[in-house]
Design a protein around this motif. Structure first.
Motif, PDB file in Angstrom:
ATOM      1  N   ILE A   1       0.860  -1.439  -0.117  1.00 46.14           N
ATOM      2  CA  ILE A   1      -0.070   0.114  -0.224  1.00 46.14           C
ATOM      3  C   ILE A   1       0.885   1.227   0.039  1.00 46.14           C
ATOM      4  O   ILE A   1       0.622   2.167  -0.594  1.00 46.14           O
ATOM      5  CB  ILE A   1      -0.858   0.045   1.084  1.00 46.14           C
ATOM      6  CG1 ILE A   1      -1.686  -1.105   1.111  1.00 46.14           C
ATOM      7  CG2 ILE A   1      -1.846   1.149   1.095  1.00 46.14           C
ATOM      8  CD1 ILE A   1      -2.537  -1.393   2.502  1.00 46.14           C
ATOM      9  N   SER A   2       2.029   0.941   0.502  1.00 48.19           N
ATOM     10  CA  SER A   2       2.906   2.229   0.662  1.00 48.19           C
ATOM     11  C   SER A   2       3.189   2.683  -0.853  1.00 48.19           C
ATOM     12  O   SER A   2       3.426   3.899  -0.914  1.00 48.19           O
ATOM     13  CB  SER A   2       4.221   1.897   1.221  1.00 48.19           C
ATOM     14  OG  SER A   2       4.869   0.734   0.603  1.00 48.19           O
ATOM     15  N   ASP A   3       3.277   2.040  -1.778  1.00 44.76           N
ATOM     16  CA  ASP A   3       3.278   2.549  -3.254  1.00 44.76           C
ATOM     17  C   ASP A   3       2.096   3.544  -3.519  1.00 44.76           C
ATOM     18  O   ASP A   3       2.418   4.602  -4.224  1.00 44.76           O
ATOM     19  CB  ASP A   3       3.415   1.561  -4.339  1.00 44.76           C
ATOM     20  CG  ASP A   3       4.574   0.769  -4.321  1.00 44.76           C
ATOM     21  OD1 ASP A   3       5.451   1.175  -3.856  1.00 44.76           O
ATOM     22  OD2 ASP A   3       4.509  -0.505  -4.784  1.00 44.76           O
ATOM     23  N   ALA A   4       1.091   3.176  -2.916  1.00 44.64           N
ATOM     24  CA  ALA A   4      -0.130   3.909  -3.276  1.00 44.64           C
ATOM     25  C   ALA A   4       0.065   5.471  -2.537  1.00 44.64           C
ATOM     26  O   ALA A   4      -0.143   6.397  -3.256  1.00 44.64           O
ATOM     27  CB  ALA A   4      -1.190   3.383  -2.784  1.00 44.64           C
TER      28      ALA A   4
ATOM     29  N   CYS B   1      -1.799   6.129 -15.256  1.00 45.74           N
ATOM     30  CA  CYS B   1      -1.067   4.897 -15.853  1.00 45.74           C
ATOM     31  C   CYS B   1       0.565   5.354 -15.993  1.00 45.74           C
ATOM     32  O   CYS B   1       1.279   4.368 -15.979  1.00 45.74           O
ATOM     33  CB  CYS B   1      -1.711   4.511 -17.051  1.00 45.74           C
ATOM     34  SG  CYS B   1      -3.296   3.864 -16.635  1.00 45.74           S
ATOM     35  N   ALA B   2       0.741   6.545 -16.652  1.00 43.56           N
ATOM     36  CA  ALA B   2       1.887   6.922 -16.966  1.00 43.56           C
ATOM     37  C   ALA B   2       2.986   6.863 -15.700  1.00 43.56           C
ATOM     38  O   ALA B   2       3.899   6.335 -15.756  1.00 43.56           O
ATOM     39  CB  ALA B   2       1.943   8.264 -17.563  1.00 43.56           C
ATOM     40  N   MET B   3       2.345   7.350 -14.635  1.00 43.36           N
ATOM     41  CA  MET B   3       3.094   7.498 -13.459  1.00 43.36           C
ATOM     42  C   MET B   3       3.300   6.151 -12.840  1.00 43.36           C
ATOM     43  O   MET B   3       4.571   5.874 -12.564  1.00 43.36           O
ATOM     44  CB  MET B   3       1.754   8.288 -12.178  1.00 43.36           C
ATOM     45  CG  MET B   3       2.651   8.742 -11.171  1.00 43.36           C
ATOM     46  SD  MET B   3       1.528   9.693 -10.214  1.00 43.36           S
ATOM     47  CE  MET B   3       0.210   8.472  -9.724  1.00 43.36           C
ATOM     48  N   ALA B   4       2.540   5.120 -13.008  1.00 38.80           N
ATOM     49  CA  ALA B   4       2.571   3.809 -12.826  1.00 38.80           C
ATOM     50  C   ALA B   4       3.937   3.293 -13.462  1.00 38.80           C
ATOM     51  O   ALA B   4       4.455   2.517 -13.123  1.00 38.80           O
ATOM     52  CB  ALA B   4       1.261   3.106 -12.774  1.00 38.80           C
ATOM     53  N   LEU B   5       3.787   3.380 -14.951  1.00 39.59           N
ATOM     54  CA  LEU B   5       4.516   2.893 -15.616  1.00 39.59           C
ATOM     55  C   LEU B   5       6.051   3.243 -15.605  1.00 39.59           C
ATOM     56  O   LEU B   5       6.843   2.266 -15.217  1.00 39.59           O
ATOM     57  CB  LEU B   5       3.901   3.088 -16.975  1.00 39.59           C
ATOM     58  CG  LEU B   5       4.870   2.515 -18.187  1.00 39.59           C
ATOM     59  CD1 LEU B   5       4.492   0.930 -18.208  1.00 39.59           C
ATOM     60  CD2 LEU B   5       4.387   3.025 -19.498  1.00 39.59           C
TER      61      LEU B   5
ATOM     62  N   GLY C   1      -1.583   0.550  -7.218  1.00 34.32           N
ATOM     63  CA  GLY C   1      -1.082   1.729  -6.186  1.00 34.32           C
ATOM     64  C   GLY C   1      -1.463   3.160  -6.917  1.00 34.32           C
ATOM     65  O   GLY C   1      -2.006   3.835  -6.099  1.00 34.32           O
ATOM     66  N   ALA C   2      -1.127   3.493  -8.151  1.00 37.46           N
ATOM     67  CA  ALA C   2      -1.612   4.548  -8.889  1.00 37.46           C
ATOM     68  C   ALA C   2      -3.033   4.699  -8.912  1.00 37.46           C
ATOM     69  O   ALA C   2      -3.655   5.785  -8.712  1.00 37.46           O
ATOM     70  CB  ALA C   2      -0.861   4.496 -10.287  1.00 37.46           C
ATOM     71  N   ALA C   3      -3.899   3.686  -8.845  1.00 37.26           N
ATOM     72  CA  ALA C   3      -5.223   3.659  -9.008  1.00 37.26           C
ATOM     73  C   ALA C   3      -5.712   4.213  -7.669  1.00 37.26           C
ATOM     74  O   ALA C   3      -6.598   5.277  -7.484  1.00 37.26           O
ATOM     75  CB  ALA C   3      -5.977   2.521  -9.741  1.00 37.26           C
TER      76      ALA C   3
ATOM     77  N   LEU D   1      -7.552   7.739  -6.723  1.00 39.40           N
ATOM     78  CA  LEU D   1      -9.088   7.546  -6.139  1.00 39.40           C
ATOM     79  C   LEU D   1      -9.025   8.748  -4.632  1.00 39.40           C
ATOM     80  O   LEU D   1      -9.748   9.203  -4.505  1.00 39.40           O
ATOM     81  CB  LEU D   1      -9.284   6.225  -5.974  1.00 39.40           C
ATOM     82  CG  LEU D   1     -10.907   5.948  -5.092  1.00 39.40           C
ATOM     83  CD1 LEU D   1     -11.570   6.278  -6.536  1.00 39.40           C
ATOM     84  CD2 LEU D   1     -10.905   4.550  -5.034  1.00 39.40           C
ATOM     85  N   ILE D   2      -7.891   8.160  -3.862  1.00 39.21           N
ATOM     86  CA  ILE D   2      -7.706   8.917  -2.513  1.00 39.21           C
ATOM     87  C   ILE D   2      -7.626  10.418  -2.732  1.00 39.21           C
ATOM     88  O   ILE D   2      -8.472  11.118  -2.123  1.00 39.21           O
ATOM     89  CB  ILE D   2      -6.594   8.452  -1.649  1.00 39.21           C
ATOM     90  CG1 ILE D   2      -7.011   6.973  -1.237  1.00 39.21           C
ATOM     91  CG2 ILE D   2      -6.358   9.303  -0.536  1.00 39.21           C
ATOM     92  CD1 ILE D   2      -5.752   6.281  -0.646  1.00 39.21           C
ATOM     93  N   ALA D   3      -7.122  10.836  -3.788  1.00 37.35           N
ATOM     94  CA  ALA D   3      -6.607  12.235  -3.991  1.00 37.35           C
ATOM     95  C   ALA D   3      -8.089  12.801  -4.415  1.00 37.35           C
ATOM     96  O   ALA D   3      -8.256  14.007  -4.017  1.00 37.35           O
ATOM     97  CB  ALA D   3      -5.541  12.133  -5.100  1.00 37.35           C
TER      98      ALA D   3
END
Ligand SMILES: Nc1nc2c(ncn2[C@@H]2O[C@@H]3COP(=O)(O)O[C@H]4[C@@H](O)[C@H](n5cnc6c(=O)[nH]c(N)nc65)O[C@@H]4COP(=O)(O)O[C@H]3[C@H]2O)c(=O)[nH]1
Length: 750
Positions: free
Chosen positions: A74-77, A156-160, A200-202, A206-208
């Motif tokens: 979850i820390s990634d998120a 997606c770009a961020m995650a990639l 994580g990015a998703a 969502l949280i943001a």
């Protein structure tokens, strides 16, 4: 070799460490730069909460993804969230912190370099992600204002970029350490973890997004829901893990069961193979023994020649062929070795067996491939000549066989000579059954024996008639025993010196219902061959003793009259013969010393051992023994002293020839002297003239019998003779005194 490998390993580790230190250095620079540019005005309580969450979750929580060798952290998120809410510097520092904490959690060795490298790699990749996203999408904090597709694309770009950057740096380290290509190391270890970055990015997005509407405290309040969701998911994973463990256990058990079953099946297969091998062995043994038995059933064990059964079968086939093709002729030769019994008796049965085997081989050598030679048992052989032209072919083979057998046999350094009597039967007589032609060859063989042995005879119809007649006589003889058709004639025995009647010889007669009186010369040989002589002999003996006992009691002058009875060897070799003689004497009350049993010399010699015992027992009874037909045998003089004979009867042939030559007189003289020297009485048989009586008297022969004195007489005539002799009416030397003719037949009731 081992040293080389160790050196290579050390070199790799050194390069890997250089690389890691390089990344650590870059990460440190980035971190320092981020600290320097940290937007202090934006630091608030939410960031403190976020930092705490990152530290706690990276230290403690990682959600494994089933089937993939990776975790959702979850820390990634939270790092992505920090990037979205607080910008690059905060995100980089939090990423470094997250990398450090998760390094502590992940690293088993707790090597400082590994932990620092993990931290630096996170810092570097987050830095690169922040720059890349900013370059592509501008300020990341503007997120809620963006439309959804752009937001998704940005996330997606961020995650990639984060995924490629972070995993790429770590993959380079792994590639260096393990001597792999970077792509391969990355592909093997991190490709599947890409999912965690996107998730994580998703979550961060969502949280943001939600945070924008519900604010920090709203998020704080909703965090138990997230916790519940996490725990539910965690529970769900535990369940999956438990189910997987159970499935794995079941799978292991199933595999174990399968393994045991496979082992059992293998055992069964092995056992089956063993049984099959045993069965095959048993079946082979059975087959061999069947072949053996089949061979034994159709072959003679001693010579290996076909036996009677196989020979008969071959003859059957020949008969069938002859019926189909009238021009086809075959012949059966029946062979019997002459005097083979003497070879057995003198040289032993083992020698006899070897001689039979050698004979078989000689017979085979005389025949063609198509012919069959068989052994019927004993010294009997049979030959089937297949496809001959006429009787001359069969005769030629018979002569060839006789010639082959005439050469001496050398066995165990002893030489033996044999001859064979051969009967020949030809298929031209037209036979329906193998036994018929074999029988006819046998008849012809008997004819050859009768004709003097060591010769062959061709079967003809006359022989057949004789054989049939003989068979009829056999049957009639059987019936004659049941119906008591025998009677006795009595021939007087006279003391030559005085002309005194001393006794009689009892001679059997058969009163045949159709043929009248049948001579013993005709029926005694048949009775001997068939064994019927045994009952006949005992009937005759009993009747002779009974009759003589009656005559003895008629007058005191008759008290010393003796009776001579011919006894066949078949009789006296019976184990109970002596006992039966004893009981006859007891029954008839006839004195034993007046009974003279006549035995033939040739038969005594053939059964020498039995003869010695029986004769001694008879002598012990008081019965006298005479040797009959003396001089006709082949070793007359040599055995005389071996047996306890009381009297010797010189054969008729010597007496009748006395008038012809001095030689015969000399023979009779020698025999008489020899007998007298051995203490035996001498009786001359077949005296027909007074001249013979005179010669015999001159030779000191004691007794005589013959037509000169009287022919054999029926009982009543003999009785009349006794009376006439006693009254002086009859003088045996008075040539003109009328002899009582023994024409009256006396039927015996036996
Ligand atoms: N030409 C001629 N013949 C004479 C003269 N005197 C006697 N014979 C005959 O010579 C035979 C003498 O008997 P064998 O040598 O014991 O020879 C006997 C004996 O071997 C056998 N045989 C007779 N009766 C019996 C018997 O009861 N048991 C047994 N086992 N054999 C018997 O049959 C043979 C023949 O008996 P038979 O036909 O009765 O023939 C008798 C008799 O009739 C003579 O002067 N001239």
């Amino acid at each position: 070799m081992g040293e080389e490998v160790a050196k290579t390993t050390i070199d790799k580790q050194r390069f890997t460490d250089y690389y890691r230190w390089l990344i650590v250095a870059i990460g440190l620079l980035i971190a320092l730069r981020s600290i320097r540019s940290l937007p202090v005005e934006r630091l608030d309580l939410s960031l403190l909460f976020l930092t705490a969450m990152i530290v706690i979750t990276s230290l403690r929580f990682a959600i494994p993804i089933p089937r993939f060798d990776t975790n959702i952290t979850i820390s990634d998120a939270f790092i992505f969230l920090a990037l979205l809410l607080y910008g690059r510097e905060v995100a980089v520092l939090l990423a470094a912190a997250e990398g450090f904490c998760s390094g502590l959690r992940i690293s088993k060795s707790r090597r400082p370099l590994t932990i620092l490298f993990n931290s630096a790699a996170m810092a570097c990749s987050t830095f690169a992600t922040a720059i890349a996203v900013r370059s592509a999408f501008g300020d990341t904090s503007l997120l809620p204002d963006r439309n959804l597709p752009v937001t998704i694309t940005m996330l997606c770009a961020m995650a990639l970029v984060q995924f490629i950057g972070n995993t790429g740096l770590v993959a380079i380290g792994l590639a260096l350490k393990n001597d792999l290509s970077i792509l391969e190391a990355w592909y093997r270890n991190y490709l599947c973890s890409s999912l965690t970055y996107f998730i994580g990015a998703a979550i961060a997005g969502l949280i943001a997004y939600l945070g924008h509407y519900v604010g920090f405290y709203g998020l704080l309040i909703s965090s138990p829901v997230v916790l519940i969701l996490y725990l539910t998911y965690s529970k769900y994973l535990d369940d999956i893990r438990t189910a997987a463990a159970q499935a794995e256990l079941a799978e292991r058990q199933r595999a174990e069961f399968e393994r045991q079953r496979a082992e059992q099946a293998e055992r069964h297969v092995r056992e089956l193979n063993r049984y099959i091998a045993q069965l095959e062995q048993t079946s082979r043994a059975l087959k061999e023994s069947r072949e053996h038995f089949r061979y034994a059933a159709f072959h003679d064990a001693l010579t290996g020649l076909p036996n009677r059964a196989l020979f008969t079968d071959h003859v059957r086939l020949a008969i069938e062929r002859a019926k189909r093709r009238p021009e086809y002729i075959f012949s059966v030769l029946f062979l019997d070795l002459d005097r083979f019994k003497h070879i057995n008796d003198s040289l032993g049965y083992s020698f006899g067996d070897k001689l039979l085997v050698a004979t078989a081989r000689r017979l085979e050598s005389c025949l063609r491939q198509a012919d069959t030679v068989a052994r019927f048992g004993g010294d009997e052989f049979a030959v089937l000549l297949d496809g001959i032209r006429d009787s001359s072919d069969a005769v030629r083979v018979a002569e060839k066989i006789q010639e082959a057998l005439s050469a001496p046999f050398t066995i165990e350094r002893s030489e033996a000579f044999i001859t064979a009597s051969i009967g020949i039967a030809l298929s031209i007589s037209g036979y329906d059954h193998p036994d018929e032609i074999i029988r006819d060859a046998d008849i012809a063989m008997y004819r050859a024996k009768e004709g003097g042995k060591a010769r062959y005879e061709l079967f003809d119809k006359e022989m057949h008639s004789r054989a049939v007649a003989r068979l009829k006589m056999e049957n009639d003889l059987r019936r004659a025993i049941e119906r008591a058709e025998f009677c006795l004639h009595y021939q007087p025995i006279v003391e030559l010196e005085t002309g005194k009647l001393v006794g009689f010889e009892a001679l059997a007669r058969w009163h045949h219902p159709e043929r009248g009186l049948v001579s013993p010369a005709e029926f005694i040989p048949i009775a001997e061959e068939t064994g019927m002589i045994v009952p006949i002999g005992m009937l005759i003996l009993e009747e002779a003793c009974r009759q003589m006992s009656v005559w003895q009691q008629q007058s005191p002058a008759n008290k010393q009259l003796a009776i001579s009875v011919n006894i066949s060897s078949k009789n006296w070799i019976q184990s109970d013969f002596v006992a039966r003689v004893e009981s006859i004497l007891a029954r008839t009350g006839f004195p034993p010393h007046c009974l003279k049993l006549e035995v033939t010399e040739s038969l005594v010699l053939e059964n020498a051992d039995a003869a010695t015992t029986v004769f001694e027992q008879l002598r012990a009874l008081g019965v006298c023994l005479s040797i009959d037909d003396f001089g006709t045998g082949y070793s007359s003089l040599s055995y005389l002293h071996r047996f306890p004979f009381d009297a010797l009867k010189i054969d008729r042939s010597f007496i009748s020839n006395m008038g012809c030559s001095d030689e015969n007189i000399e023979i009779v003289r020698t025999i008489t002297r020899l007998a007298q020297n051995l203490g035996m009485e001498v009786i001359a048989e077949g005296i027909e003239t007074m001249e013979q009586v005179k010669i015999l008297r001159a030779l000191s022969c004691h007794y005589g019998q013959g037509y000169f004195f009287s022919k054999p007489l029926a009982a009543c005539a003999a009785e009349e003779l006794i009376r006439a002799v006693n009254s002086g009416e009859r003088d045996f030397f008075a040539l003109n005194s009328p002899p009582p003719i023994g024409s009256i037949e006396n039927k015996l009731i036996m």
